[in-house]
Design a protein around this motif. Structure first.
Motif, mmCIF file in Angstrom:
data_model
loop_
_atom_site.group_PDB
_atom_site.id
_atom_site.type_symbol
_atom_site.label_atom_id
_atom_site.label_comp_id
_atom_site.label_asym_id
_atom_site.label_seq_id
_atom_site.Cartn_x
_atom_site.Cartn_y
_atom_site.Cartn_z
ATOM 1 N N GLY A 213 35.929 -9.560 11.595
ATOM 2 C CA GLY A 213 36.245 -9.210 10.217
ATOM 3 C C GLY A 213 37.737 -9.127 9.942
ATOM 4 O O GLY A 213 38.571 -9.444 10.795
ATOM 5 N N GLY A 214 38.070 -8.681 8.735
ATOM 6 C CA GLY A 214 39.468 -8.470 8.368
ATOM 7 C C GLY A 214 40.301 -9.733 8.451
ATOM 8 O O GLY A 214 39.883 -10.815 8.042
ATOM 9 N N LYS A 219 41.662 -15.743 8.912
ATOM 10 C CA LYS A 219 42.268 -16.781 9.749
ATOM 11 C C LYS A 219 41.218 -17.798 10.189
ATOM 12 O O LYS A 219 41.508 -18.993 10.339
ATOM 13 C CB LYS A 219 42.929 -16.135 10.964
ATOM 14 C CG LYS A 219 43.802 -17.075 11.776
ATOM 15 C CD LYS A 219 44.370 -16.368 12.995
ATOM 16 C CE LYS A 219 45.290 -15.234 12.600
ATOM 17 N NZ LYS A 219 45.912 -14.603 13.802
ATOM 18 N N THR A 220 39.981 -17.330 10.392
ATOM 19 C CA THR A 220 38.904 -18.212 10.820
ATOM 20 C C THR A 220 38.652 -19.313 9.798
ATOM 21 O O THR A 220 38.302 -20.445 10.148
ATOM 22 C CB THR A 220 37.616 -17.396 11.062
ATOM 23 O OG1 THR A 220 37.836 -16.506 12.169
ATOM 24 C CG2 THR A 220 36.430 -18.292 11.371
ATOM 25 N N VAL A 233 29.525 -11.482 10.323
ATOM 26 C CA VAL A 233 28.494 -10.567 10.794
ATOM 27 C C VAL A 233 28.805 -9.125 10.398
ATOM 28 O O VAL A 233 27.904 -8.324 10.154
ATOM 29 C CB VAL A 233 28.345 -10.676 12.327
ATOM 30 C CG1 VAL A 233 27.307 -9.697 12.852
ATOM 31 C CG2 VAL A 233 27.963 -12.103 12.715
ATOM 32 N N THR A 234 30.084 -8.786 10.321
ATOM 33 C CA THR A 234 30.480 -7.420 9.988
ATOM 34 C C THR A 234 30.897 -7.277 8.528
ATOM 35 O O THR A 234 31.260 -6.195 8.094
ATOM 36 C CB THR A 234 31.633 -6.959 10.891
ATOM 37 O OG1 THR A 234 32.741 -7.860 10.739
ATOM 38 C CG2 THR A 234 31.199 -6.927 12.348
ATOM 39 N N GLY A 235 30.847 -8.367 7.786
ATOM 40 C CA GLY A 235 31.172 -8.286 6.371
ATOM 41 C C GLY A 235 32.422 -9.071 6.055
ATOM 42 O O GLY A 235 33.003 -9.717 6.930
ATOM 43 N N PRO A 236 32.789 -9.056 4.761
ATOM 44 C CA PRO A 236 32.165 -8.273 3.696
ATOM 45 C C PRO A 236 30.833 -8.879 3.254
ATOM 46 O O PRO A 236 30.675 -10.100 3.267
ATOM 47 C CB PRO A 236 33.191 -8.341 2.570
ATOM 48 C CG PRO A 236 33.886 -9.651 2.792
ATOM 49 C CD PRO A 236 33.959 -9.834 4.280
ATOM 50 N N LEU A 258 32.826 -7.312 -3.659
ATOM 51 C CA LEU A 258 33.349 -6.931 -2.339
ATOM 52 C C LEU A 258 33.778 -8.151 -1.534
ATOM 53 O O LEU A 258 34.719 -8.083 -0.738
ATOM 54 C CB LEU A 258 32.294 -6.141 -1.559
ATOM 55 C CG LEU A 258 32.003 -4.712 -2.016
ATOM 56 C CD1 LEU A 258 30.856 -4.123 -1.210
ATOM 57 C CD2 LEU A 258 33.254 -3.849 -1.864
ATOM 58 N N SER A 259 33.084 -9.255 -1.723
ATOM 59 C CA SER A 259 33.378 -10.460 -0.944
ATOM 60 C C SER A 259 34.231 -11.472 -1.714
ATOM 61 O O SER A 259 34.451 -12.586 -1.239
ATOM 62 C CB SER A 259 32.075 -11.129 -0.509
ATOM 63 O OG SER A 259 31.297 -11.501 -1.638
#
Length: 332
Positions: A213-214, A219-220, A233-236, A258-259
């Protein structure tokens, strides 16, 4: 019966005597032999999804199980008393950190014959997630490129194996101590996340799976090929997650907001982002059992704890002590 419960969100998990489960007409009643710990247990405990998954308190935690059927409902057709099973019970019917659990027959499958109960308990959630990501969502084909972060973890180690079985080229991030493991599982490229920026090394990936995440997720997006898909998998979380859980329309708007940042960044790059939350499926588990029995997949287990040490098992995972694979709780 004895179980490990929380009485409120963010409250401590503790042992308690609770009523034995009621067996519905399509339920199998299972004597738990082993269960395993997942990050999802901590997310439920912390109330991360409490607006969407409304668990009545106290709630027994635990999302993975292997065990023996000791009773069946009046409409059960797929199982018999004495069958060895494994399952990830559906949401709102979790509770594998207990002596017994009632599971809808559609969520369970016969345990892979080549796996012990301990090994089988390490499999359901991560194997279902890997299958649904790679096959159902991304439709991975031979020759496509898959990046999975945290390749030594329970999910990552399973994704690597299944992606290779599907014919994909697989890259992963992992610590140097895990290089040999993830390579043995099939990773073609291993990047030490402590010393190397994966974004400087990779490009043109069709699918990226992010459990960090974050900034790592943002960057991904940069290593994806045009039209590529990043699954978080961990969001958002996003509106699709609300739809999956059957949440009211206002939640779809909230999760969409949120996303919005990551979806906007993905759109600018000509790629896609979606939050991923796996679904219980006995049908998928039957297919996966064949892959385990054929040797195409194998469980990765970090350590085991006895049932009486369930609190310690969760603390071990939450503290980040897990080196590779899953932590399993046994009642042998």
């Amino acid at each position: 019966m004895k179980a490990f419960v929380i009485d409120s969100y963010k409250g401590p998990i503790h042992a308690a005597e609770v009523p034995t489960p009621t067996v519905g007409p399509r339920d199998i009643y299972v004597k738990v032999v082993a269960a395993s710990v997942n990050p999802l247990d901590q997310l439920v405990r912390s109330g991360e999804f409490k607006q969407l998954l409304k668990y009545p308190m106290p709630v027994i935690l635990g999302h993975d199980v292997s065990g023996v059927v000791t009773d069946i409902g009046t409409e059960v057709t797929d199982f018999a008393i004495g069958d060895e099973i494994y399952a990830r019970p559906r949401d709102l019917r979790i509770g594998t950190f207990a002596e017994y659990i009632a599971i809808h027959q559609d969520d369970a499958a016969h345990k892979p014959k080549t796996l012990s109960f301990e090994e089988a308990a390490a499999v359901p959630l991560v194997a279902l997630a890997a299958w649904q990501m790679l096959v159902d969502r991304a439709h991975i084909k031979p020759g496509q490129k898959v990046l999975v972060h945290a390749g030594a973890g329970g999910l990552g180690s399973t994704v690597i194996q299944l992606a290779k079985h599907l014919g994909a080229h697989v890259a992963t991030t992992a610590g140097s101590a895990s290089t040999e493991l993830v390579t043995s599982l099939g990773a073609d490229v291993v990047i030490d996340y402590r010393t190397t920026d994966f974004a400087d090394m990779l490009s043109g990936y069709d699918l990226a799976i992010d459990a960090v995440g974050g900034d790592n997720l943002m960057k991904t997006l940069t290593v994806l090929a045009p039209g590529g898909l990043a699954l978080g998998v961990t969001g958002p979380p996003d509106a699709r997650f609300a739809t999956q859980l059957g949440a009211p329309a206002p939640f779809k708007l909230i999760l969409s907001l949120l996303s919005r940042k990551v979806r906007s960044a993905a759109k600018k790059r000509g790629v896609r982002y979606s939050f991923f939350f796996m679904q219980a499926s006995g049908e998928h588990l039957r297919t996966l059992a064949e892959l385990y029995d054929a040797g195409h997949l194998r469980p990765v287990i970090d350590t085991t704890f006895p049932f009486d040490k369930t609190v310690e098992a969760l603390a071990y995972v939450e503290s980040g002590k897990t080196k590779a694979g899953k932590v399993v709780i046994t009642q042998n």
